[in-house]
Write an enzyme that holds these catalytic residues in place. Structure first.
Site, short mmCIF file in Angstrom:
data_model
loop_
_atom_site.label_atom_id
_atom_site.label_comp_id
_atom_site.label_asym_id
_atom_site.label_seq_id
_atom_site.Cartn_x
_atom_site.Cartn_y
_atom_site.Cartn_z
N LYS A 1 40.95 -58.73 60.83
CA LYS A 1 42.32 -59.21 61.00
C LYS A 1 42.62 -60.19 59.90
CE LYS A 1 45.70 -58.50 63.95
NZ LYS A 1 45.98 -57.29 64.74
P1 NAD Z 1 56.84 -58.01 65.67
O1 NAD Z 1 56.81 -59.19 64.79
O2 NAD Z 1 57.42 -56.74 65.17
O3 NAD Z 1 57.58 -58.36 67.05
C1 NAD Z 1 57.22 -59.43 67.86
C2 NAD Z 1 58.32 -59.60 68.91
O4 NAD Z 1 57.94 -60.61 69.83
C3 NAD Z 1 59.66 -60.02 68.36
O5 NAD Z 1 60.69 -59.40 69.12
C4 NAD Z 1 59.69 -61.52 68.59
O6 NAD Z 1 61.02 -62.02 68.69
C5 NAD Z 1 58.96 -61.58 69.91
N1 NAD Z 1 58.32 -62.87 70.17
C6 NAD Z 1 57.62 -63.64 69.32
N2 NAD Z 1 57.19 -64.75 69.94
C7 NAD Z 1 57.62 -64.66 71.22
C8 NAD Z 1 57.51 -65.49 72.35
N3 NAD Z 1 56.88 -66.67 72.29
N4 NAD Z 1 58.07 -65.06 73.50
C9 NAD Z 1 58.72 -63.88 73.55
N5 NAD Z 1 58.88 -63.07 72.51
C10 NAD Z 1 58.34 -63.46 71.36
O7 NAD Z 1 55.32 -57.79 66.14
P2 NAD Z 1 54.64 -56.46 66.68
O8 NAD Z 1 54.06 -55.72 65.54
O9 NAD Z 1 55.57 -55.78 67.62
O10 NAD Z 1 53.41 -57.07 67.49
C11 NAD Z 1 53.56 -57.59 68.81
C12 NAD Z 1 52.18 -57.72 69.43
O11 NAD Z 1 51.57 -56.43 69.46
C13 NAD Z 1 51.19 -58.63 68.70
O12 NAD Z 1 50.33 -59.20 69.65
C14 NAD Z 1 50.42 -57.66 67.84
O13 NAD Z 1 49.13 -58.16 67.49
C15 NAD Z 1 50.31 -56.49 68.78
N6 NAD Z 1 50.04 -55.19 68.14
C16 NAD Z 1 50.87 -54.70 67.18
C17 NAD Z 1 50.60 -53.45 66.64
C18 NAD Z 1 51.50 -52.80 65.62
O14 NAD Z 1 51.25 -51.63 65.29
N7 NAD Z 1 52.54 -53.45 65.15
C19 NAD Z 1 49.46 -52.73 67.06
C20 NAD Z 1 48.66 -53.26 68.06
C21 NAD Z 1 48.96 -54.49 68.59
#
Ligand code: NAD
Length: 423
Positions: A112
């Site tokens: 990561k």
């Molecule tokens: P992103 O940046 O696209 O979206 C994050 C979202 O969460 C946004 O809508 C933001 O406004 C919201 N957010 C941030 N802080 C917040 C809070 N304190 N309370 C409520 N909402 C909040 O990120 P993403 O890629 O969608 O990732 C989200 C999660 O999923 C992370 O934990 C990431 O590690 C995990 N993840 C992502 C992927 C991927 O393919 N993008 C894969 C596996 C896991």
């Protein structure tokens, strides 16, 4: 002077990861030396680098990349841009990536990365500069056969394009396989953007079936976070006819017990950049939204959201973890006591790394698949992994999180056993 006022901190991501690991290894009969070895990240890099801001001033930024384990193959994991990124958090996320890749049987280890930056505070040019400099700082420790980054919170396909271009210009030829989650026109895979959210819903459907929910239109969902994972989970659930009653972003949540019109929520988000001002719903804080009535809660924002404080009040019967590490260990215990079924992160959000793997394979072979093939293979791998987790849960009489860790740790430990300790 140390300020006397002491705020009660939730456990850190890494202590959650280690606590889960310690619990899971109690169910395994593997060599103590291997258990100890897998507790440690293999490599940790911290880089401090300059970026010229638009006003001409140079600002220093800090970035990290952690390779937790590489026994099963090159390490794989996203890059996060957030003001709150810490080495501790990146270390935890790298460890979870090792287990996630092993659980879904990909030939990868876990990694990561992260940069301590609030992307909203930088212009597009500044973000590009920051990305290119961070990428060049990581060149000694990344390659298509060593460590392959991908997007995560605060980064996206464009970030990966700059990353890939920087690496390619440095080595002198195009290397699409250096990152996944790229735009399709430079070697990205069809279906990658939607993959994590779609995978969350595939896992949710498996859990719902086993719990007697047969009518999507009567099954209500709350999704926390409306970024890559949350918005695509919402879109796919909506396509399948589920009733999405609540969604949120960092600024707060919206709730409508009759169901939200997801197309218009997406349009509002695209137009205004937030859920603020959205009509046809009650506006709530993020904390309030998590405890509103629903059948399924999908935390898809960030870690540490379900805690001992809100776990007693959660109404959902099933939780499907779109985010990494959204539930603290204490909350896990409360949810288990309350009979709430949790599909853990390393299974529920593995869709992203599965299609990242397809992207890497396609790039290495320079042969690209169509979307139907990708979604078919994604579903096949996820359901196979879900079934393996469920079997382990039954065999060891543990919950799904423990079962997923048990399956994953067992596979990595067996690979260590087979390879032996070097030298
Ligand atoms: P992103 O940046 O696209 O979206 C994050 C979202 O969460 C946004 O809508 C933001 O406004 C919201 N957010 C941030 N802080 C917040 C809070 N304190 N309370 C409520 N909402 C909040 O990120 P993403 O890629 O969608 O990732 C989200 C999660 O999923 C992370 O934990 C990431 O590690 C995990 N993840 C992502 C992927 C991927 O393919 N993008 C894969 C596996 C896991």
């Amino acid at each position: 002077m140390v300020v006397a006022l002491k705020i009660e901190h939730e456990e850190s991501a890494y202590s959650t990861a280690i606590a889960q690991y310690n619990r899971a290894t109690q169910h395994l009969t593997i060599d103590e030396n291997i258990i100890e070895y897998l507790r440690y990240p293999r490599r940790e890099f911290t880089v401090n680098f300059p970026v010229r801001r638009d006003d001409g001033k140079i600002e220093m930024f800090t970035g990290y990349r952690v390779h937790h384990n590489t026994v099963l193959g090159p390490s794989k994991g996203g890059i996060r841009y957030s003001a709150n990124v810490t080495l501790d958090e990146v270390r935890a996320l790298a460890m979870w990536m090792t287990w996630k890749c092993a659980l879904v049987n990909l030939p990868y280890g876990g990694a990561k990365g992260g940069v301590v930056v609030e992307p909203k505070d930088l212009s597009l040019r500044e973000i590009e500069q920051l990305t290119r400099r961070y990428a060049s700082e990581l060149i000694p420790v990344i390659s298509p056969h060593m460590d392959i980054p991908a997007p995560d919170m605060g980064t996206n396909a464009q970030t990966m394009a700059w990353f890939m271009d920087t690496y390619s210009m440095t080595v002198g030829y195009s290397v699409p396989a250096i990152v996944t989650g790229k735009p399709i026109n430079i070697g990205g895979s069809k279906g990658r953007t939607e993959a994590t959210g779609r995978g969350v819903i595939i896992c949710m459907e498996e859990a719902l079936r086993a719990h007697g929910y047969n009518d999507a239109s009567k099954t209500s969902l709350i999704i926390q976070g409306f970024g890559n994972v949350g918005s695509h989970a919402a879109a796919y659930a909506d396509e399948l006819g589920f009733k999405i009653v609540g969604v949120s972003d960092i600024y707060g949540g919206i709730y409508n017990e009759k169901g939200l019109d997801i197309d218009s929520v997406r349009a509002h988000m695209a137009e205004t950049g937030s859920l603020e001002g959205y009509k046809d719903a009650v506006h709530l804080t993020n904390d309030e939204l998590l405890i509103m009535p629903c059948d399924v809660l999908i935390p898809a924002a960030m870690e540490g959201q379900l805690t001992k404080h809100n776990a007693p009040d959660i109404k959902a019967r099933i939780i499907v973890e779109g985010a990494n590490g959204p539930t603290t260990t204490e909350a896990d215990d409360i949810l288990e006591d309350r009979g709430i079924f949790v599909v853990p992160d390393i299974l529920a959000n593995a869709g992203g790394v599965i299609v990242s793997y397809f992207e890497w394979v396609q790039d290495l072979q320079a042969f690209f698949w169509d979307e139907d093939e990708i979604f078919h293979q994604l579903r096949r791998i996820l359901i196979r992994s879900y079934d393996a987790t469920l079997r382990a849960a039954e065999d060891h009489d543990v919950n799904m999180r423990m079962a997923a860790q048990i399956v994953a740790i067992q596979r990595v430990a067996e690979a260590v056993q087979t390879r032996g300790f070097y030298p």
